[in-house]
Design a protein around this motif. Sequence first.
Motif, PDB file in Angstrom:
ATOM      1  N   CYS A  33      16.424  -8.943  -4.016  1.00  0.00           N
ATOM      2  CA  CYS A  33      15.875  -7.518  -3.873  1.00  0.00           C
ATOM      3  C   CYS A  33      15.560  -7.182  -2.318  1.00  0.00           C
ATOM      4  CB  CYS A  33      14.759  -7.084  -4.182  1.00  0.00           C
ATOM      5  SG  CYS A  33      13.849  -5.620  -3.826  1.00  0.00           S
ATOM      6  N   GLU A  34      15.214  -8.534  -1.531  1.00  0.00           N
ATOM      7  CA  GLU A  34      14.465  -8.764  -0.495  1.00  0.00           C
ATOM      8  C   GLU A  34      16.516  -8.813   0.570  1.00  0.00           C
ATOM      9  OE1 GLU A  34      12.519  -6.629   1.006  1.00  0.00           O
ATOM     10  OE2 GLU A  34      12.626  -6.675  -0.934  1.00  0.00           O
ATOM     11  N   GLY A  35      17.077  -9.559  -0.183  1.00  0.00           N
ATOM     12  CA  GLY A  35      17.897  -9.318   0.720  1.00  0.00           C
ATOM     13  C   GLY A  35      18.210 -10.866   2.059  1.00  0.00           C
ATOM     14  N   GLY A  76      10.105  -6.985  -7.730  1.00  0.00           N
ATOM     15  CA  GLY A  76      11.061  -5.986  -8.670  1.00  0.00           C
ATOM     16  C   GLY A  76      11.436  -4.609  -8.367  1.00  0.00           C
ATOM     17  N   GLN A  77      11.161  -4.290  -7.158  1.00  0.00           N
ATOM     18  CA  GLN A  77      10.951  -2.747  -6.717  1.00  0.00           C
ATOM     19  C   GLN A  77      12.838  -2.102  -6.758  1.00  0.00           C
ATOM     20  OE1 GLN A  77      11.484  -3.061  -2.012  1.00  0.00           O
ATOM     21  NE2 GLN A  77      12.828  -1.561  -2.360  1.00  0.00           N
ATOM     22  N   LEU A  78      13.826  -2.929  -6.840  1.00  0.00           N
ATOM     23  CA  LEU A  78      14.064  -2.163  -7.646  1.00  0.00           C
ATOM     24  C   LEU A  78      14.602  -1.721  -8.662  1.00  0.00           C
ATOM     25  CD1 LEU A  78      17.139  -4.078  -5.508  1.00  0.00           C
ATOM     26  CD2 LEU A  78      16.295  -3.052  -4.588  1.00  0.00           C
ATOM     27  N   PHE A 101       8.341 -15.310  -7.516  1.00  0.00           N
ATOM     28  CA  PHE A 101       9.409 -16.157  -6.877  1.00  0.00           C
ATOM     29  C   PHE A 101      10.043 -16.108  -5.656  1.00  0.00           C
ATOM     30  CE2 PHE A 101       9.195 -15.808 -11.687  1.00  0.00           C
ATOM     31  CZ  PHE A 101       8.585 -16.284 -11.664  1.00  0.00           C
ATOM     32  N   ARG A 102       9.568 -17.125  -5.034  1.00  0.00           N
ATOM     33  CA  ARG A 102      10.699 -17.173  -3.297  1.00  0.00           C
ATOM     34  C   ARG A 102      10.405 -18.502  -3.088  1.00  0.00           C
ATOM     35  NH1 ARG A 102       8.854 -11.891   0.492  1.00  0.00           N
ATOM     36  NH2 ARG A 102       9.297 -10.150  -1.902  1.00  0.00           N
ATOM     37  N   ALA A 103      11.866 -18.823  -2.943  1.00  0.00           N
ATOM     38  CA  ALA A 103      11.602 -20.206  -2.400  1.00  0.00           C
ATOM     39  C   ALA A 103      12.261 -20.485  -0.932  1.00  0.00           C
ATOM     40  CB  ALA A 103      13.646 -20.281  -2.521  1.00  0.00           C
ATOM     41  N   GLU A 104      10.456 -20.156  -0.273  1.00  0.00           N
ATOM     42  CA  GLU A 104      10.893 -19.968   1.120  1.00  0.00           C
ATOM     43  C   GLU A 104       9.576 -21.129   1.002  1.00  0.00           C
ATOM     44  OE1 GLU A 104       8.294 -16.613   3.281  1.00  0.00           O
ATOM     45  OE2 GLU A 104       7.779 -16.595   0.478  1.00  0.00           O
ATOM     46  N   ASN A 105      10.549 -22.533   1.699  1.00  0.00           N
ATOM     47  CA  ASN A 105       9.470 -24.111   2.421  1.00  0.00           C
ATOM     48  C   ASN A 105       8.608 -24.165   3.120  1.00  0.00           C
ATOM     49  OD1 ASN A 105       9.857 -26.323   1.738  1.00  0.00           O
ATOM     50  ND2 ASN A 105      11.544 -27.350   2.113  1.00  0.00           N
ATOM     51  N   ILE A 123       1.860  -6.459  -6.795  1.00  0.00           N
ATOM     52  CA  ILE A 123       1.965  -5.217  -7.679  1.00  0.00           C
ATOM     53  C   ILE A 123       2.678  -4.118  -7.455  1.00  0.00           C
ATOM     54  CG2 ILE A 123       0.171  -3.515  -8.216  1.00  0.00           C
ATOM     55  CD1 ILE A 123      -1.395  -6.123  -7.640  1.00  0.00           C
ATOM     56  N   GLU A 124       3.895  -3.308  -7.541  1.00  0.00           N
ATOM     57  CA  GLU A 124       4.708  -3.229  -7.265  1.00  0.00           C
ATOM     58  C   GLU A 124       5.262  -1.300  -8.336  1.00  0.00           C
ATOM     59  OE1 GLU A 124       8.540  -5.258  -5.377  1.00  0.00           O
ATOM     60  OE2 GLU A 124       7.506  -5.886  -7.504  1.00  0.00           O
ATOM     61  N   PRO A 125       3.822  -0.403  -7.197  1.00  0.00           N
ATOM     62  CA  PRO A 125       3.739   1.175  -7.418  1.00  0.00           C
ATOM     63  C   PRO A 125       5.566   1.700  -7.015  1.00  0.00           C
ATOM     64  CG  PRO A 125       2.571   0.302  -6.322  1.00  0.00           C
ATOM     65  CD  PRO A 125       2.976  -0.700  -6.415  1.00  0.00           C
ATOM     66  N   GLY A 164      -4.124 -11.467   7.006  1.00  0.00           N
ATOM     67  CA  GLY A 164      -2.829 -10.706   7.844  1.00  0.00           C
ATOM     68  C   GLY A 164      -2.076  -9.745   6.808  1.00  0.00           C
ATOM     69  N   GLU A 165      -0.908  -9.639   6.319  1.00  0.00           N
ATOM     70  CA  GLU A 165      -0.409  -9.122   5.755  1.00  0.00           C
ATOM     71  C   GLU A 165      -0.613  -9.092   4.456  1.00  0.00           C
ATOM     72  OE1 GLU A 165       4.232  -8.729   5.772  1.00  0.00           O
ATOM     73  OE2 GLU A 165       4.021  -7.533   3.758  1.00  0.00           O
ATOM     74  N   ILE A 166      -1.058  -7.892   3.613  1.00  0.00           N
ATOM     75  CA  ILE A 166      -1.375  -8.094   2.089  1.00  0.00           C
ATOM     76  C   ILE A 166      -0.316  -6.593   1.323  1.00  0.00           C
ATOM     77  CG2 ILE A 166      -3.802  -8.970   2.430  1.00  0.00           C
ATOM     78  CD1 ILE A 166      -4.560  -6.334   1.082  1.00  0.00           C
ATOM     79  N   GLN A 207       9.462   3.943   2.312  1.00  0.00           N
ATOM     80  CA  GLN A 207       9.883   4.836   2.292  1.00  0.00           C
ATOM     81  C   GLN A 207      11.748   4.620   1.812  1.00  0.00           C
ATOM     82  OE1 GLN A 207       9.271   8.944   3.984  1.00  0.00           O
ATOM     83  NE2 GLN A 207      11.689  10.145   3.106  1.00  0.00           N
ATOM     84  N   ARG A 208      12.234   5.138   0.607  1.00  0.00           N
ATOM     85  CA  ARG A 208      13.350   4.377   0.847  1.00  0.00           C
ATOM     86  C   ARG A 208      14.626   5.565   0.783  1.00  0.00           C
ATOM     87  NH1 ARG A 208      10.213   0.128  -0.664  1.00  0.00           N
ATOM     88  NH2 ARG A 208       9.176   0.203  -2.899  1.00  0.00           N
ATOM     89  N   GLU A 209      15.103   4.552   1.639  1.00  0.00           N
ATOM     90  CA  GLU A 209      16.796   5.333   1.474  1.00  0.00           C
ATOM     91  C   GLU A 209      17.276   6.531   0.109  1.00  0.00           C
ATOM     92  OE1 GLU A 209      18.264   7.877   3.928  1.00  0.00           O
ATOM     93  OE2 GLU A 209      18.488   5.934   5.140  1.00  0.00           O
TER      94      GLU A 209
HETATM   95  O1  4AD Z   1       6.584  -7.480   1.907  1.00  0.00           O
HETATM   96  P1  4AD Z   1       7.634  -7.986   0.561  1.00  0.00           P
HETATM   97  O2  4AD Z   1       8.360  -8.707   1.154  1.00  0.00           O
HETATM   98  O3  4AD Z   1       7.594  -6.360   0.465  1.00  0.00           O
HETATM   99  C1  4AD Z   1       8.400  -6.728  -0.970  1.00  0.00           C
HETATM  100  O4  4AD Z   1       8.760  -7.572  -1.826  1.00  0.00           O
HETATM  101  C2  4AD Z   1       8.906  -5.051  -1.522  1.00  0.00           C
HETATM  102  N1  4AD Z   1      10.406  -5.296  -2.189  1.00  0.00           N
HETATM  103  C3  4AD Z   1       8.102  -4.450  -2.018  1.00  0.00           C
HETATM  104  C4  4AD Z   1       8.144  -2.940  -2.692  1.00  0.00           C
HETATM  105  O5  4AD Z   1       7.800  -2.518  -1.444  1.00  0.00           O
HETATM  106  N2  4AD Z   1       8.231  -3.229  -4.006  1.00  0.00           N
HETATM  107  O6  4AD Z   1       6.288  -8.662   0.580  1.00  0.00           O
HETATM  108  C5  4AD Z   1       5.067  -7.565  -0.082  1.00  0.00           C
HETATM  109  C6  4AD Z   1       4.076  -9.026  -0.249  1.00  0.00           C
HETATM  110  C7  4AD Z   1       3.290  -9.378   0.895  1.00  0.00           C
HETATM  111  O7  4AD Z   1       3.013  -8.148   1.632  1.00  0.00           O
HETATM  112  C8  4AD Z   1       2.531 -10.013   0.484  1.00  0.00           C
HETATM  113  O8  4AD Z   1       1.428  -9.947   0.514  1.00  0.00           O
HETATM  114  C9  4AD Z   1       2.486 -10.731  -0.450  1.00  0.00           C
HETATM  115  O9  4AD Z   1       3.555  -9.440  -1.699  1.00  0.00           O
HETATM  116  N3  4AD Z   1       3.931 -11.777  -0.698  1.00  0.00           N
HETATM  117  C10 4AD Z   1       3.525 -13.065  -0.943  1.00  0.00           C
HETATM  118  N4  4AD Z   1       2.568 -13.015  -1.596  1.00  0.00           N
HETATM  119  C11 4AD Z   1       2.713 -14.836  -1.793  1.00  0.00           C
HETATM  120  N5  4AD Z   1       3.274 -15.736  -1.279  1.00  0.00           N
HETATM  121  C12 4AD Z   1       4.644 -15.179  -1.396  1.00  0.00           C
HETATM  122  N6  4AD Z   1       5.235 -16.426  -0.431  1.00  0.00           N
HETATM  123  C13 4AD Z   1       4.995 -14.331  -0.331  1.00  0.00           C
HETATM  124  N7  4AD Z   1       5.190 -13.533  -0.060  1.00  0.00           N
HETATM  125  C14 4AD Z   1       5.281 -12.060  -0.395  1.00  0.00           C
END
Ligand code: 4AD
Length: 466
Positions: free
Chosen positions: A170-172, A212-214, A233-237, A250-252, A388-390, A395-397
């Motif tokens: 989803c995030e590419g 789960g956005q798409l 799940f994210r494989a960010e190291n 949570i993705e509305p 920080g970022e929560i 808006q989607r294309e």
């Molecule tokens: O900004 P992100 O990457 O957005 C998306 O994944 C979109 N597809 C969401 C959408 O529009 N439906 O991630 C959204 C949020 C971030 O703001 C952050 O709160 C959390 O997910 N997040 C993480 N939380 C904990 N550990 C990580 N590795 C996180 N990566 C993102």
Amino acid sequence: MQQEFLTVKELYRSKEEYVGKTVKVAGWIRTSRTSKNFGFIELNDGSFFKNMQIVIAEDKLENFKEIGKLPISSSILVEGELVSTEGAKQPVEIHATNVVVEGESDSSYPLQKKRHTLEYLRTIAHLRPRSNTFSAVFRVRSLAAYAIHKFFQDRNFVYAHSPIITGSDCEGAGEMFRITTMDLQDIPTTEEGKIDYSKDFFGKEANLTVSGQLNAEIMALAFRNVYTFGPTFRAENSFTQRHASEFWMIEPEICFADLEDNMELAEDMIKYVISYVMENAPEEMEFFNSFIDKGLLERLNNVVNSEFTRLPYTKAVEMLQESGHEFEYPVNWGDDLQTEHERYLTEEIFKAPVFVTDYPKDIKAFYMRMNEDGKTVRAMDLLVPGVGEIVGGSQREEREDKLLERIEEMGLKKEDYWWYLELRKFGTATHSGFGLGFERIIMYMTGMSNIRDVIPFPRTPKNAEF
Ligand code: 4AD
């Protein structure tokens, strides 16, 4: 068996009903102080943050000596009279007449009555839910999850289950955990030397979902307003205090709705969840306020009662540049905001949550709606002090041609997104959505500063014990 026992929560909340009566409780000894012929046991039964004080006396309790010597964490069944102790530290206590030992603890139990560091408690994830801090954190986590469902269900959103195993990124960003049933030593390759997934279980590359956005978009284009709430799940190291390899999101996703509607929804939801938790876990929140983050309750009350600022990215960059503050990373239009920049905005300039909107297209995902300027997209991130970022959303294309352009521009394969493009062909609609990091809002509400301390069994690089 369980019906025999009242919970400590019931006894605290409805004490008038039970004072003077014989009651039974079951729980674990948190502390025990015994003198020659009487003693006090602090019992926690898991139903409530507070303990019940059990008074044991030699003349009332046959096995007084045995019970008085029990190590911390032993589990016991207690019968006795509930006595009002108005004015004392706790409003009631039980004068025991019968105590049965369920499971005597070994005296090597590591959680003794002293403050342990959070780092140490992480090494005993099987026991830390029994400590005050984690008892409070995990109950707040449970209540917040309920509040989120309640918020959406009360507003007629459909709870859409997005898959955990998926074929798309989803995030590419390529931060996916790959799933395979193939033995590593005999993974087949194609003529070009690439892995041949056609021989694998799903017949194509499969990963754990990063979002789960798409899928939520598919559902929103049928149900109007939907939400997902599940593990991602994210494989960010990255070894930061805010990143986990497995976290809940949570993705509305809302239809006939633009970025303004999206921000309004995020703001309403966050305020609702905070208010719900403050109302339903007052003891836990008081604990955080006293022992984890002084001033937390005042700050959360301000958040609930104020309007979140909305600030275009370009303006944010100007404010940071004009602040005169020396940042480790310089602030340049076109670069992503670093944690230090986000913190400066929320902690020094606004001292409150801020939506930053309309980011440059090159630092955002392919699906965000292009603005008229051709340089920025209708994105929003919600930044909050301390964490920080929560929230990240957009808006989607909704225009098929523009979306295709972006997919190609970003070097993605349009064949992988054929179904996503079709949504734009068959009755497209303005729609928007966001992802709220569940752990991040729990950190924000509790004042806990490490994501490992708001997840019962955190998954981070090099950590998959328990
Ligand atoms: O900004 P992100 O990457 O957005 C998306 O994944 C979109 N597809 C969401 C959408 O529009 N439906 O991630 C959204 C949020 C971030 O703001 C952050 O709160 C959390 O997910 N997040 C993480 N939380 C904990 N550990 C990580 N590795 C996180 N990566 C993102």
